[in-house]
Design a protein around this motif. Structure first.
Motif, PDB file in Angstrom:
ATOM      1  N   LEU A   1      -5.319  -5.003  -3.584  1.00  0.00           N
ATOM      2  CA  LEU A   1      -4.268  -4.870  -2.574  1.00  0.00           C
ATOM      3  C   LEU A   1      -2.894  -4.675  -3.207  1.00  0.00           C
ATOM      4  O   LEU A   1      -2.121  -3.820  -2.769  1.00  0.00           O
ATOM      5  N   SER A   2      -2.581  -5.421  -4.251  1.00  0.00           N
ATOM      6  CA  SER A   2      -1.273  -5.268  -4.901  1.00  0.00           C
ATOM      7  C   SER A   2      -1.165  -3.904  -5.589  1.00  0.00           C
ATOM      8  O   SER A   2      -0.084  -3.309  -5.633  1.00  0.00           O
ATOM      9  N   ARG A   3      -2.272  -3.382  -6.103  1.00  0.00           N
ATOM     10  CA  ARG A   3      -2.260  -2.045  -6.715  1.00  0.00           C
ATOM     11  C   ARG A   3      -2.000  -0.969  -5.667  1.00  0.00           C
ATOM     12  O   ARG A   3      -1.274  -0.005  -5.914  1.00  0.00           O
ATOM     13  N   LEU A   4      -2.586  -1.147  -4.504  1.00  0.00           N
ATOM     14  CA  LEU A   4      -2.335  -0.195  -3.412  1.00  0.00           C
ATOM     15  C   LEU A   4      -0.875  -0.253  -2.977  1.00  0.00           C
ATOM     16  O   LEU A   4      -0.255   0.789  -2.755  1.00  0.00           O
TER      17      LEU A   4
ATOM     18  N   GLN B   1      -0.412  -1.659  10.052  1.00  0.00           N
ATOM     19  CA  GLN B   1      -1.506  -2.575   9.708  1.00  0.00           C
ATOM     20  C   GLN B   1      -1.459  -3.093   8.274  1.00  0.00           C
ATOM     21  O   GLN B   1      -2.143  -4.050   7.945  1.00  0.00           O
ATOM     22  N   GLY B   2      -0.692  -2.422   7.413  1.00  0.00           N
ATOM     23  CA  GLY B   2      -0.669  -2.801   6.006  1.00  0.00           C
ATOM     24  C   GLY B   2      -1.627  -1.945   5.196  1.00  0.00           C
ATOM     25  O   GLY B   2      -2.341  -1.104   5.743  1.00  0.00           O
ATOM     26  N   VAL B   3      -1.660  -2.167   3.891  1.00  0.00           N
ATOM     27  CA  VAL B   3      -2.491  -1.347   3.007  1.00  0.00           C
ATOM     28  C   VAL B   3      -3.979  -1.595   3.206  1.00  0.00           C
ATOM     29  O   VAL B   3      -4.811  -0.783   2.821  1.00  0.00           O
TER      30      VAL B   3
ATOM     31  N   LEU C   1      -3.667   8.396  -7.857  1.00  0.00           N
ATOM     32  CA  LEU C   1      -2.745   7.283  -8.056  1.00  0.00           C
ATOM     33  C   LEU C   1      -3.483   5.988  -8.366  1.00  0.00           C
ATOM     34  O   LEU C   1      -3.180   5.295  -9.326  1.00  0.00           O
ATOM     35  N   TYR C   2      -4.420   5.650  -7.518  1.00  0.00           N
ATOM     36  CA  TYR C   2      -5.263   4.472  -7.698  1.00  0.00           C
ATOM     37  C   TYR C   2      -6.447   4.596  -6.768  1.00  0.00           C
ATOM     38  O   TYR C   2      -6.292   4.476  -5.540  1.00  0.00           O
TER      39      TYR C   2
END
Length: 179
Positions: free
Chosen positions: A44-47, A69-71, A108-109
């Motif tokens: 989640l932090s990588r996103l 909604q968030g990542v 990107l990831y």
């Protein structure tokens, strides 16, 4: 089945061949399904970190969904997955000029579950199940290419580590010697 550390690995991982044919399926795995791509909590932090670079590549609807909604979203079992658009496609979807669905996160990831596909990993606390997910939309890929464990070496190492992968190879080789 093959036992590797605390994982139960389906024989299909050693025996089945798979080669994605994006020209034929046109990225259907980013569009179809009843939930988003599974995400590990540490992803989640990588996103979040790549979101600013992904936003310009995403559809307007995707950007709005992620802003709202968030990542990631949690499902009824408490597992994280990518948010979905109203039509069920992944919020991180983008499209090539020919209409093929692509992932705005790809360069990107790439979430490990997407990198591993068609292998799906289910964590049951005491053990992890590693299975070949057979999906009708991927029928053009079944039976082609290399065995899954070879084709997906990089994401398997990424998810489980080099020692785990080396043990998987050893177990497959031992099994093949006894057949």
């Amino acid at each position: 089945m093959i036992i590797v550390k605390n994982s139960i690995v389906s024989d299909d991982i050693a025996d089945c061949r798979f080669c994605c044919d994006l020209a034929q399926c046109r990225g259907a795995c980013c569009i179809e399904g009843d939930s988003g791509a599974p995400l590990l909590e540490d992803e989640l932090s990588r996103l979040e970190a790549v979101l600013d670079k992904a936003f310009p590549l995403m559809t307007e609807e995707g950007r709005q969904v992620v802003k709202r909604q968030g990542v990631a979203v949690k499902d009824q079992d408490g597992a994280y997955g990518t948010p979905l658009l109203a039509d069920g496609a992944c919020a991180y979807i983008t499209y090539a000029a020919d209409g093929t669905a692509l992932c705005a996160l790809q360069q990107l990831y790439k979430p490990v579950s997407c990198h591993l596909y068609p292998i799906r990993v289910d964590d049951y606390g005491e053990f992890t199940a590693v299975n070949y997910h057979r999906w009708d939309i991927c029928r053009c890929a079944h039976g082609h290419g290399e065995p899954l464990y070879r084709m997906l070496r990089e994401p398997l190492v990424r998810r489980f580590g080099q020692d785990w992968y080396d043990e998987l190879i050893q177990e497959i080789n031992n099994r093949n010697l006894h057949e």
